[in-house]
Motif scaffolding. Structure first.
Motif, short mmCIF file in Angstrom:
data_model
loop_
_atom_site.label_atom_id
_atom_site.label_comp_id
_atom_site.label_asym_id
_atom_site.label_seq_id
_atom_site.Cartn_x
_atom_site.Cartn_y
_atom_site.Cartn_z
N ARG A 19 0.84 -1.21 0.00
CA ARG A 19 0.00 0.00 0.00
C ARG A 19 0.87 1.26 0.00
O ARG A 19 0.70 2.17 0.82
CB ARG A 19 -0.97 0.00 1.19
CG ARG A 19 -2.00 -1.09 1.11
CD ARG A 19 -3.01 -1.02 2.26
NE ARG A 19 -3.73 0.25 2.30
CZ ARG A 19 -4.75 0.57 1.50
NH1 ARG A 19 -5.19 -0.30 0.61
NH2 ARG A 19 -5.35 1.75 1.61
N ARG A 21 2.25 4.81 -1.09
CA ARG A 21 1.61 6.05 -1.54
C ARG A 21 2.69 7.06 -1.90
O ARG A 21 3.64 7.26 -1.14
CB ARG A 21 0.70 6.59 -0.43
CG ARG A 21 -0.52 5.71 -0.16
CD ARG A 21 -1.11 5.96 1.22
NE ARG A 21 -0.19 5.50 2.26
CZ ARG A 21 0.17 6.23 3.31
NH1 ARG A 21 -0.31 7.46 3.45
NH2 ARG A 21 1.00 5.75 4.21
N PRO A 34 -3.28 3.90 -3.09
CA PRO A 34 -2.15 3.08 -2.63
C PRO A 34 -1.96 1.86 -3.52
O PRO A 34 -2.93 1.32 -4.07
CB PRO A 34 -2.57 2.67 -1.21
CG PRO A 34 -4.06 2.74 -1.21
CD PRO A 34 -4.44 3.83 -2.17
N THR A 62 7.27 6.75 -7.18
CA THR A 62 7.02 6.21 -5.85
C THR A 62 8.16 5.30 -5.40
O THR A 62 8.68 5.42 -4.29
CB THR A 62 5.69 5.43 -5.83
OG1 THR A 62 4.62 6.31 -6.18
CG2 THR A 62 5.42 4.82 -4.46
N ALA A 78 4.17 3.80 3.45
CA ALA A 78 3.70 2.47 3.04
C ALA A 78 3.34 1.71 4.30
O ALA A 78 3.75 2.08 5.41
CB ALA A 78 4.78 1.73 2.24
#
Length: 209
Positions: A19, A21, A34, A62, A78
């Motif tokens: 997840r 971001r 995410p 990212t 994350a």
């Protein structure tokens, strides 16, 4: 502010972001989707495909930002359980390298930047290439892109690459050092959903976009 966690560094070179971001978008106040991002121990490069405006460049940004944050001892945006490889260096080519003052077209500027990366790529380096080999005839551009990726993999570099070349999607079926990932479109609205799916190639969908 980022709801960040401390990642673990892997011993086998694996990358497993849970997840994740993008911190640039978070700090800007954007609504961030995410994503889970993986690079298996035996993989050199993950080829990310999908539509324009679908988030391919954001995925590269990212990963790169997460690696830089963790290398500086900073927590990353994350979830718990995220794992990063201890990369020795990071090289990124994102954006158009054309320069009128230096007589460089999009293609020639891009090639010069790639040549610079090839000159310094080393085992353990992380390389991020956005829209590899752009601005030229598609079939020959795809062949050149494959040659660049194979050369980087032979040097021991690893990373992520985005492309619209169909030919690059078949690399994962020919060479275990390469894998596929994609971002897609919402089937009802035809808008990009910004969801990264590892293991599956995507379509550019220019007419839908």
């Amino acid at each position: 502010d980022l709801d960040a966690t401390v990642p673990r560094f892997s011993d086998d070179g694996s990358v497993h972001l849970v997840r994740a971001r993008n911190p640039h978008l978070l700090l800007k106040g954007s609504q961030v989707v995410p994503n889970d991002i993986d690079l298996a121990p035996g993989q050199a490069f993950l080829v990310v495909t999908g539509p324009n405006t679908g988030g391919k460049t954001v995925a590269l940004s990212t990963v790169g930002t997460m690696v830089m944050l963790a290398s500086a001892g900073c927590p990353i945006p994350a979830s718990e359980g995220s794992v990063l490889a201890p990369f020795s260096s990071l090289w990124a080519l994102i954006g158009d390298a054309q320069d009128i003052e230096r007589d460089l077209s999009t293609f020639s500027g891009h090639l010069l930047a790639i040549q610079a990366i090839l000159d310094v790529a080393e085992p353990g380096a992380l390389v991020l290439l956005d829209e590899i080999i752009i601005g030229t005839e598609p079939s020959q551009g795809a062949a050149l892109a494959i040659a660049v990726l194979e050369s980087l993999a032979n040097r021991g570099a690893r990373g992520f690459v985005t492309t619209h070349y169909e030919r690059l999607k078949t690399l994962a079926y020919e060479d275990p050092r390469f894998g596929n990932a994609s971002v897609g479109l919402d089937p009802e609205t035809l808008a990009p959903n910004f969801v990264l799916t590892v293991g599956k190639p995507g379509s550019s969908n220019p007419f839908d976009v």
